[in-house]
Motif scaffolding. Structure first.
Motif, short mmCIF file in Angstrom:
data_model
loop_
_atom_site.label_atom_id
_atom_site.label_comp_id
_atom_site.label_asym_id
_atom_site.label_seq_id
_atom_site.Cartn_x
_atom_site.Cartn_y
_atom_site.Cartn_z
N ASN A 43 0.85 -1.18 0.00
CA ASN A 43 0.00 0.00 0.00
C ASN A 43 0.89 1.24 0.00
N SER A 44 1.00 1.85 -1.18
CA SER A 44 1.80 3.08 -1.29
C SER A 44 0.91 4.31 -1.45
N ASP A 45 -0.37 4.17 -1.11
CA ASP A 45 -1.30 5.30 -1.21
C ASP A 45 -0.81 6.45 -0.34
N ASN A 46 -0.84 7.64 -0.91
CA ASN A 46 -0.49 8.87 -0.20
C ASN A 46 0.96 8.88 0.29
N CYS A 47 1.84 8.18 -0.43
CA CYS A 47 3.25 8.10 -0.05
C CYS A 47 4.14 8.90 -1.00
N HIS A 48 3.58 9.91 -1.62
CA HIS A 48 4.34 10.87 -2.44
C HIS A 48 5.14 10.19 -3.56
N GLY A 49 4.54 9.19 -4.20
CA GLY A 49 5.16 8.56 -5.37
C GLY A 49 6.07 7.39 -5.06
N ASP A 50 6.34 7.09 -3.79
CA ASP A 50 7.17 5.94 -3.44
C ASP A 50 6.34 4.68 -3.61
N ASP A 51 6.78 3.76 -4.48
CA ASP A 51 6.04 2.51 -4.68
C ASP A 51 6.63 1.36 -3.86
N PHE A 52 7.65 1.65 -3.07
CA PHE A 52 8.29 0.68 -2.18
C PHE A 52 8.99 -0.45 -2.92
N HIS A 53 9.31 -0.22 -4.17
CA HIS A 53 10.13 -1.19 -4.92
C HIS A 53 11.57 -0.69 -4.86
N TYR A 54 12.38 -1.39 -4.07
CA TYR A 54 13.77 -0.98 -3.85
C TYR A 54 14.70 -2.06 -4.39
N GLU A 55 15.73 -1.63 -5.09
CA GLU A 55 16.69 -2.56 -5.70
C GLU A 55 18.06 -2.54 -5.04
N THR A 56 18.33 -1.54 -4.19
CA THR A 56 19.67 -1.43 -3.60
C THR A 56 19.58 -1.35 -2.09
N LEU A 57 20.63 -1.81 -1.44
CA LEU A 57 20.71 -1.73 0.01
C LEU A 57 20.67 -0.27 0.45
N GLU A 58 21.31 0.61 -0.30
CA GLU A 58 21.30 2.03 0.04
C GLU A 58 19.88 2.58 0.09
N ARG A 59 19.05 2.22 -0.91
CA ARG A 59 17.67 2.72 -0.94
C ARG A 59 16.86 2.12 0.21
N MET A 60 17.10 0.86 0.53
CA MET A 60 16.40 0.23 1.66
C MET A 60 16.77 0.93 2.95
N LEU A 61 18.03 1.24 3.13
CA LEU A 61 18.48 1.95 4.33
C LEU A 61 17.85 3.35 4.42
N GLN A 62 17.70 4.02 3.28
CA GLN A 62 17.04 5.34 3.27
C GLN A 62 15.59 5.21 3.74
N ALA A 63 14.92 4.17 3.29
CA ALA A 63 13.53 3.95 3.71
C ALA A 63 13.46 3.73 5.22
N ILE A 64 14.34 2.88 5.73
CA ILE A 64 14.35 2.60 7.17
C ILE A 64 14.68 3.86 7.96
N GLU A 65 15.57 4.68 7.46
CA GLU A 65 15.89 5.95 8.10
C GLU A 65 14.65 6.84 8.16
N PHE A 66 13.88 6.88 7.07
CA PHE A 66 12.65 7.67 7.05
C PHE A 66 11.62 7.09 8.03
N TRP A 67 11.52 5.76 8.08
CA TRP A 67 10.58 5.14 9.02
C TRP A 67 10.96 5.47 10.46
N ASP A 68 12.26 5.49 10.76
CA ASP A 68 12.72 5.84 12.09
C ASP A 68 12.40 7.30 12.40
N PHE A 69 12.65 8.19 11.44
CA PHE A 69 12.30 9.61 11.59
C PHE A 69 10.80 9.74 11.87
N SER A 70 9.99 9.01 11.12
CA SER A 70 8.53 9.08 11.27
C SER A 70 8.09 8.58 12.64
#
Length: 184
Positions: A43-70
């Protein structure tokens, strides 16, 4: 009263456990978020265009960093889904108390992201049992919304078996939501 944003609780069901997502989960979670068969069920509704399809460890870490911030800013809680039988980290669950000027104000929104091999009625049902037993109180909501696209047959089965019903209308501009209510 208990504040979920002061200390993130851990939960255990029969098949899975949930604990706050941390950066050390990134490598295993990338298996979920790079799974092309799983992405359509996220469910990527209302997530500002993020479809949660990540191909790199760096991008996954960025997502986790945002989740921690949130989490630190009390926007939502993101837990890692861990299979009890193997200890594998196979996805995440997000929950938040929705504040909006519409009929769904003060509803909880539950997001479930799982590897495609774990998108089963049994695993989703176990997550929903945890949500039913703990999330209504933890987030101070009496109703919970979650998305299941029409192709998500296992998810829809788990939802209906756990008392969720199709919402029958859009949430903001988004379709395919199911509604669960706290048992009185």
């Amino acid at each position: 009263m208990f504040d979920i944003y002061e200390e993130c609780p851990q939960y255990s069901g029969g098949l899975v456990s949930l604990r706050g997502t941390v950066a050390e989960d990134a490598e295993e979670l990338l298996k979920c978020y790079s799974d092309l068969e799983a992405v359509p069920f996220f469910n990527s509704d209302n997530c500002h265009g993020d479809d949660f399809h990540y191909e790199t460890l760096e991008r996954m870490l960025q997502a986790i960093e945002f989740w921690d911030f949130s989490y630190r800013n009390k926007y939502f809680v993101r837990w890692t889904v861990i299979l009890n039988s193997t200890g594998e980290k196979v996805g995440t669950v997000e929950m938040f108390h929705r504040l909006a000027e519409d009929e769904f104000n003060h509803y909880g929104v539950l997001r479930i992201d799982l590897q495609s091999r774990c998108e089963t009625r049994e695993i989703i049902g176990d997550i929903l049992n945890i949500a039913r037993d703990d999330f209504y109180t933890a987030f101070n909501v009496k109703a919970m919304l979650t998305k299941a696209v029409p192709d998500a047959s296992q998810r829809i089965s788990a939802l209906t078996e756990n008392g969720f019903i199709p919402l029958g209308k859009k949430l903001m501009t988004y379709d395919h939501y199911f509604l669960g209510k706290m048992l009185e």
